[in-house]
Design a protein around this motif. Sequence first.
Motif, PDB file in Angstrom:
ATOM      1  N   ARG A 167       1.285  -1.201   0.203  1.00 23.33           N
ATOM      2  CA  ARG A 167      -0.007   0.108  -0.501  1.00 23.33           C
ATOM      3  C   ARG A 167       1.042   1.024   0.245  1.00 23.33           C
ATOM      4  NH1 ARG A 167      -3.895   2.415   4.778  1.00 23.33           N
ATOM      5  NH2 ARG A 167      -4.609   3.468   3.428  1.00 23.33           N
ATOM      6  N   PRO A 168       0.534   2.165  -0.613  1.00 16.98           N
ATOM      7  CA  PRO A 168       1.943   3.159  -0.495  1.00 16.98           C
ATOM      8  C   PRO A 168       1.358   4.569  -0.008  1.00 16.98           C
ATOM      9  CG  PRO A 168      -0.303   3.766  -2.324  1.00 16.98           C
ATOM     10  CD  PRO A 168      -0.144   2.256  -1.774  1.00 16.98           C
ATOM     11  N   GLY A 169       2.136   4.817   0.199  1.00 13.50           N
ATOM     12  CA  GLY A 169       1.423   6.564   1.343  1.00 13.50           C
ATOM     13  C   GLY A 169       2.231   5.654   2.660  1.00 13.50           C
ATOM     14  N   LYS A 170       1.031   5.986   3.578  1.00 14.56           N
ATOM     15  CA  LYS A 170       1.708   5.752   4.988  1.00 14.56           C
ATOM     16  C   LYS A 170       2.204   3.851   5.674  1.00 14.56           C
ATOM     17  CE  LYS A 170      -3.061   6.651   7.141  1.00 14.56           C
ATOM     18  NZ  LYS A 170      -3.765   7.393   7.973  1.00 14.56           N
ATOM     19  N   GLY A 171       1.112   3.604   5.002  1.00 16.84           N
ATOM     20  CA  GLY A 171       1.104   2.007   4.609  1.00 16.84           C
ATOM     21  C   GLY A 171      -0.450   1.457   5.146  1.00 16.84           C
ATOM     22  N   TYR A 172      -0.422  -0.023   6.201  1.00 18.97           N
ATOM     23  CA  TYR A 172      -1.252  -0.221   6.640  1.00 18.97           C
ATOM     24  C   TYR A 172      -0.821   0.026   7.758  1.00 18.97           C
ATOM     25  CZ  TYR A 172      -3.083  -2.816   3.330  1.00 18.97           C
ATOM     26  OH  TYR A 172      -3.391  -3.024   1.763  1.00 18.97           O
ATOM     27  N   LYS A 173      -1.782   0.261   9.606  1.00 19.47           N
ATOM     28  CA  LYS A 173      -1.950  -0.091  10.829  1.00 19.47           C
ATOM     29  C   LYS A 173      -1.448  -1.250  11.647  1.00 19.47           C
ATOM     30  CE  LYS A 173      -3.413   2.119  15.389  1.00 19.47           C
ATOM     31  NZ  LYS A 173      -4.419   2.522  15.484  1.00 19.47           N
ATOM     32  N   CYS A 174      -0.656  -1.628  12.214  1.00 24.76           N
ATOM     33  CA  CYS A 174       0.315  -2.985  12.591  1.00 24.76           C
ATOM     34  C   CYS A 174      -0.689  -2.752  13.876  1.00 24.76           C
ATOM     35  CB  CYS A 174       2.160  -3.247  12.522  1.00 24.76           C
ATOM     36  SG  CYS A 174       2.336  -3.806  13.925  1.00 24.76           S
ATOM     37  N   PRO A 175      -1.479  -4.122  14.037  1.00 26.61           N
ATOM     38  CA  PRO A 175      -2.405  -4.660  15.370  1.00 26.61           C
ATOM     39  C   PRO A 175      -1.163  -4.475  16.323  1.00 26.61           C
ATOM     40  CG  PRO A 175      -1.637  -6.097  13.401  1.00 26.61           C
ATOM     41  CD  PRO A 175      -0.797  -5.023  13.158  1.00 26.61           C
ATOM     42  N   TYR A 176       0.348  -4.734  15.935  1.00 24.32           N
ATOM     43  CA  TYR A 176       0.864  -5.280  17.057  1.00 24.32           C
ATOM     44  C   TYR A 176       1.688  -3.937  17.708  1.00 24.32           C
ATOM     45  CZ  TYR A 176       4.605  -7.474  19.660  1.00 24.32           C
ATOM     46  OH  TYR A 176       5.556  -7.403  21.185  1.00 24.32           O
ATOM     47  N   CYS A 177       2.126  -3.039  16.869  1.00 26.21           N
ATOM     48  CA  CYS A 177       3.218  -2.097  17.485  1.00 26.21           C
ATOM     49  C   CYS A 177       2.180  -0.798  17.695  1.00 26.21           C
ATOM     50  CB  CYS A 177       4.739  -1.571  17.121  1.00 26.21           C
ATOM     51  SG  CYS A 177       4.559  -1.155  15.459  1.00 26.21           S
ATOM     52  N   LYS A 178       1.147  -0.751  16.403  1.00 26.63           N
ATOM     53  CA  LYS A 178       0.090   0.434  16.097  1.00 26.63           C
ATOM     54  C   LYS A 178       0.818   1.835  15.629  1.00 26.63           C
ATOM     55  CE  LYS A 178      -3.464  -1.444  19.330  1.00 26.63           C
ATOM     56  NZ  LYS A 178      -3.602  -2.569  18.282  1.00 26.63           N
ATOM     57  N   THR A 179       1.814   1.253  14.543  1.00 24.43           N
ATOM     58  CA  THR A 179       1.745   2.918  14.040  1.00 24.43           C
ATOM     59  C   THR A 179       2.283   1.998  12.688  1.00 24.43           C
ATOM     60  OG1 THR A 179       3.852   1.104  13.100  1.00 24.43           O
ATOM     61  CG2 THR A 179       4.304   2.986  15.494  1.00 24.43           C
ATOM     62  N   TRP A 180       1.953   2.965  11.762  1.00 29.05           N
ATOM     63  CA  TRP A 180       1.375   3.353  10.266  1.00 29.05           C
ATOM     64  C   TRP A 180       1.931   2.999   9.116  1.00 29.05           C
ATOM     65  CZ3 TRP A 180      -4.224   2.873   8.965  1.00 29.05           C
ATOM     66  CH2 TRP A 180      -4.924   3.456   9.925  1.00 29.05           C
ATOM     67  N   THR A 181       3.109   1.204  10.053  1.00 32.86           N
ATOM     68  CA  THR A 181       4.288   1.152   9.066  1.00 32.86           C
ATOM     69  C   THR A 181       4.433  -0.162   8.297  1.00 32.86           C
ATOM     70  OG1 THR A 181       5.614   1.094  11.256  1.00 32.86           O
ATOM     71  CG2 THR A 181       6.310   2.633  10.245  1.00 32.86           C
ATOM     72  N   ILE A 182       3.582  -0.774   8.001  1.00 36.97           N
ATOM     73  CA  ILE A 182       3.293  -2.462   7.479  1.00 36.97           C
ATOM     74  C   ILE A 182       3.237  -2.279   6.161  1.00 36.97           C
ATOM     75  CG2 ILE A 182       2.330  -4.175   7.001  1.00 36.97           C
ATOM     76  CD1 ILE A 182       1.062  -4.425  10.180  1.00 36.97           C
ATOM     77  N   PHE A 183       4.062  -2.761   5.408  1.00 37.27           N
ATOM     78  CA  PHE A 183       4.075  -2.110   3.739  1.00 37.27           C
ATOM     79  C   PHE A 183       4.191  -4.429   3.472  1.00 37.27           C
ATOM     80  CE2 PHE A 183       5.227   1.686   5.613  1.00 37.27           C
ATOM     81  CZ  PHE A 183       4.999   2.705   4.654  1.00 37.27           C
ATOM     82  N   SER A 184       3.266  -4.414   2.371  1.00 33.20           N
ATOM     83  CA  SER A 184       4.102  -5.893   1.820  1.00 33.20           C
ATOM     84  C   SER A 184       4.191  -6.784   2.993  1.00 33.20           C
ATOM     85  CB  SER A 184       4.668  -6.237   0.826  1.00 33.20           C
ATOM     86  OG  SER A 184       5.342  -5.403  -0.369  1.00 33.20           O
ATOM     87  N   GLY A 185       2.826  -6.717   3.587  1.00 34.36           N
ATOM     88  CA  GLY A 185       2.705  -8.022   5.479  1.00 34.36           C
ATOM     89  C   GLY A 185       3.598  -7.506   6.406  1.00 34.36           C
ATOM     90  N   THR A 186       4.602  -6.915   6.190  1.00 33.54           N
ATOM     91  CA  THR A 186       5.197  -6.815   6.968  1.00 33.54           C
ATOM     92  C   THR A 186       5.861  -5.840   7.970  1.00 33.54           C
ATOM     93  OG1 THR A 186       7.189  -8.551   6.107  1.00 33.54           O
ATOM     94  CG2 THR A 186       8.176  -7.291   8.201  1.00 33.54           C
ATOM     95  N   CYS A 187       5.638  -5.751   9.360  1.00 36.28           N
ATOM     96  CA  CYS A 187       6.185  -3.906  10.347  1.00 36.28           C
ATOM     97  C   CYS A 187       7.174  -3.652   9.900  1.00 36.28           C
ATOM     98  CB  CYS A 187       4.982  -4.325  11.093  1.00 36.28           C
ATOM     99  SG  CYS A 187       5.449  -2.496  12.336  1.00 36.28           S
ATOM    100  N   THR A 188       7.769  -2.566   8.862  1.00 38.12           N
ATOM    101  CA  THR A 188       9.012  -2.286   9.234  1.00 38.12           C
ATOM    102  C   THR A 188       9.830  -1.807  10.084  1.00 38.12           C
ATOM    103  OG1 THR A 188       8.324   0.443   8.442  1.00 38.12           O
ATOM    104  CG2 THR A 188       8.895  -1.500   6.703  1.00 38.12           C
ATOM    105  N   LYS A 189       8.299  -1.522  11.418  1.00 35.37           N
ATOM    106  CA  LYS A 189       8.976  -0.553  12.926  1.00 35.37           C
ATOM    107  C   LYS A 189       9.493  -1.903  13.905  1.00 35.37           C
ATOM    108  CE  LYS A 189       8.123   2.220  16.981  1.00 35.37           C
ATOM    109  NZ  LYS A 189       6.979   2.705  17.412  1.00 35.37           N
ATOM    110  N   CYS A 190       8.608  -2.873  13.852  1.00 30.02           N
ATOM    111  CA  CYS A 190       8.691  -4.044  14.979  1.00 30.02           C
ATOM    112  C   CYS A 190       8.989  -4.950  14.011  1.00 30.02           C
ATOM    113  CB  CYS A 190       7.365  -4.234  15.461  1.00 30.02           C
ATOM    114  SG  CYS A 190       5.963  -4.462  14.983  1.00 30.02           S
ATOM    115  N   GLY A 191       8.661  -5.231  12.571  1.00 38.88           N
ATOM    116  CA  GLY A 191       9.001  -6.604  12.430  1.00 38.88           C
ATOM    117  C   GLY A 191       7.671  -7.066  11.844  1.00 38.88           C
ATOM    118  N   PHE A 192       6.480  -6.905  12.996  1.00 42.85           N
ATOM    119  CA  PHE A 192       5.224  -8.419  12.873  1.00 42.85           C
ATOM    120  C   PHE A 192       5.312  -8.281  11.543  1.00 42.85           C
ATOM    121  CE2 PHE A 192       1.191  -8.685  12.427  1.00 42.85           C
ATOM    122  CZ  PHE A 192       0.683  -9.799  12.909  1.00 42.85           C
TER     123      PHE A 192
END
Length: 70
Positions: free
Chosen positions: A40-65
């Motif tokens: 998803r372009p832009g801010k990404g999806y909201k991570c259900p684990y760390c609650k940041t908008w950093t999920i791109f292509s199924g992986t959170c770039t902040k916590c690694g979920f």
Amino acid sequence: MAKGLECPNCHKLTLHNKDGDLECSSCGYTAVLPNFDGARPGKGYKCPYCKTWTIFSGTCTKCGFTETQH
């Protein structure tokens, strides 16, 4: 039982996938997982684990979920 993710509510390693959502087997906390189909372009999806908008292509770039981690 295998260790799960850390529950943001009770802080135990008991957060697991249940029917496509995350559920804590200790306190009952639940989180609805978003649909991770593709990037998803832009801010990404909201991570259900760390609650940041950093999920791109199924992986959170902040916590690694990843959606396969649960």
